[in-house]
Design an enzyme around this catalytic site. Structure first.
Site, PDB file in Angstrom:
ATOM      1  N   GLN A  85       0.815  -1.186   0.000  1.00 36.44           N
ATOM      2  CA  GLN A  85       0.000   0.000   0.000  1.00 36.44           C
ATOM      3  C   GLN A  85       0.863   1.256   0.000  1.00 36.44           C
ATOM      4  OE1 GLN A  85      -0.257   1.833   3.048  1.00 36.44           O
ATOM      5  NE2 GLN A  85      -1.938   3.200   2.573  1.00 36.44           N
ATOM      6  N   ILE A  99       6.328  -1.467   0.888  1.00 36.50           N
ATOM      7  CA  ILE A  99       5.859  -2.086   2.117  1.00 36.50           C
ATOM      8  C   ILE A  99       4.889  -1.090   2.738  1.00 36.50           C
ATOM      9  CG2 ILE A  99       7.862  -1.185   3.386  1.00 36.50           C
ATOM     10  CD1 ILE A  99       7.657  -3.541   5.275  1.00 36.50           C
ATOM     11  N   SER A 100       3.745  -1.567   3.165  1.00 37.37           N
ATOM     12  CA  SER A 100       2.662  -0.681   3.570  1.00 37.37           C
ATOM     13  C   SER A 100       2.983   0.137   4.810  1.00 37.37           C
ATOM     14  CB  SER A 100       1.391  -1.498   3.848  1.00 37.37           C
ATOM     15  OG  SER A 100       0.914  -2.131   2.694  1.00 37.37           O
ATOM     16  N   GLN A 101       2.316   1.274   4.901  1.00 32.66           N
ATOM     17  CA  GLN A 101       2.346   2.100   6.095  1.00 32.66           C
ATOM     18  C   GLN A 101       1.971   1.239   7.305  1.00 32.66           C
ATOM     19  OE1 GLN A 101      -0.557   5.143   5.764  1.00 32.66           O
ATOM     20  NE2 GLN A 101      -0.181   6.024   7.780  1.00 32.66           N
ATOM     21  N   ARG A 133      10.244  -4.992  11.615  1.00 35.41           N
ATOM     22  CA  ARG A 133       9.922  -4.393  10.314  1.00 35.41           C
ATOM     23  C   ARG A 133      11.177  -3.995   9.536  1.00 35.41           C
ATOM     24  NH1 ARG A 133       5.621  -1.613   7.694  1.00 35.41           N
ATOM     25  NH2 ARG A 133       6.266   0.302   6.641  1.00 35.41           N
TER      26      ARG A 133
END
Length: 245
Positions: A2, A90-92, A64
């Protein structure tokens, strides 16, 4: 994969590689990253309304910074997505947590993810579910994610390279399905592979538009109940059948 629930710059970066470890980090740096991860969970996630304790714990546990390109480790716990190569991100962190909470994953669940990316969302799901199956359309990303997840010990995750539009029928039915790329409809194969009472979390909308993150629940009569959550903007769903006409 996202881009951002609140800010929408389209970032396309190719050719980045992601290492499965940060061997160059000393203990002090690792401790600093752990502290930043805890702060991320408290300030970016819990304070925004995520209440599921298991989800918050999973976000605190999964490193992460091992799922972003080595040169972008300093950005790992920032309140924004991070490019991972191949035009993907890589998404928030908040969106990862929100989608996970909306999926209502239970310890005995079997979960399907469409859009593996670097493997971060799959790692979060693996802490919560019994089994996680994840499909990545881009071979380079999928191979990296498979190696990374195995080396980091996420043994209940299986990665497949292929078109996520078709799902993974060999392992159906799924208690929940997370789609981490924008599509303007829910693929019928995924609906068919979802358990009665199961949930699909998906950003619905066309490419280059703001989409709506939705939760779809499959009723006992096979019909779907849909709830809209927040506006988002994701990278597009890949695969011929997944593209908008």
């Amino acid at each position: 994969m996202q881009l951002n629930a609140f800010c929408y710059p389209i970032i396309f970066v190719t050719g980045l590689s992601i290492t499965a470890s940060c061997a160059h980090l000393n203990p002090a740096q690792e401790q600093s990253l752990e502290g930043r991860r805890f702060t991320m969970v408290q300030q970016q996630i819990a304070e925004r309304g995520i209440r599921n304790k298991a989800v918050l714990k999973a976000m605190e546990t999964v490193p992460r910074h091992l799922f972003v390109p080595e040169g972008r480790v300093s950005e790992a716990y920032a309140d924004r997505p991070v490019p991972i190569g191949f035009g993907q991100t890589i998404s928030q962190p908040y969106i990862v947590a929100l989608m996970t909470e909306l999926a209502e994953v239970q310890p005995d669940d079997t979960v399907l993810e469409i859009g593996t990316g670097s493997g971060y969302q799959a790692a979060i799901l693996s802490v919560l579910a019994k089994r996680v199956f994840t499909i990545e359309y881009i071979e380079g990303l999928g191979l990296q994610a498979r190696t990374r997840l195995a080396e980091l010990g996420y043994e209940n995750v299986q990665v497949k390279i292929g078109d996520g539009y078709q799902g993974w029928p060999e392992h159906q039915p799924f208690d929940s399905i997370l789609i981490t790329a924008a599509i303007d409809h829910v693929p019928q194969p995924l609906i068919d592979q979802l358990k009665t009472g199961g949930r699909i979390v998906v950003p619905l909308g066309r490419e280059n538009e703001v989409q709506t993150l939705g939760v779809i629940v499959k009723r006992s009569d096979g019909k779907l109940d849909q709830k809209e959550i927040i506006p988002v903007r994701f990278v597009p769903f890949l695969g011929e059948k997944g593209k908008s006409p």
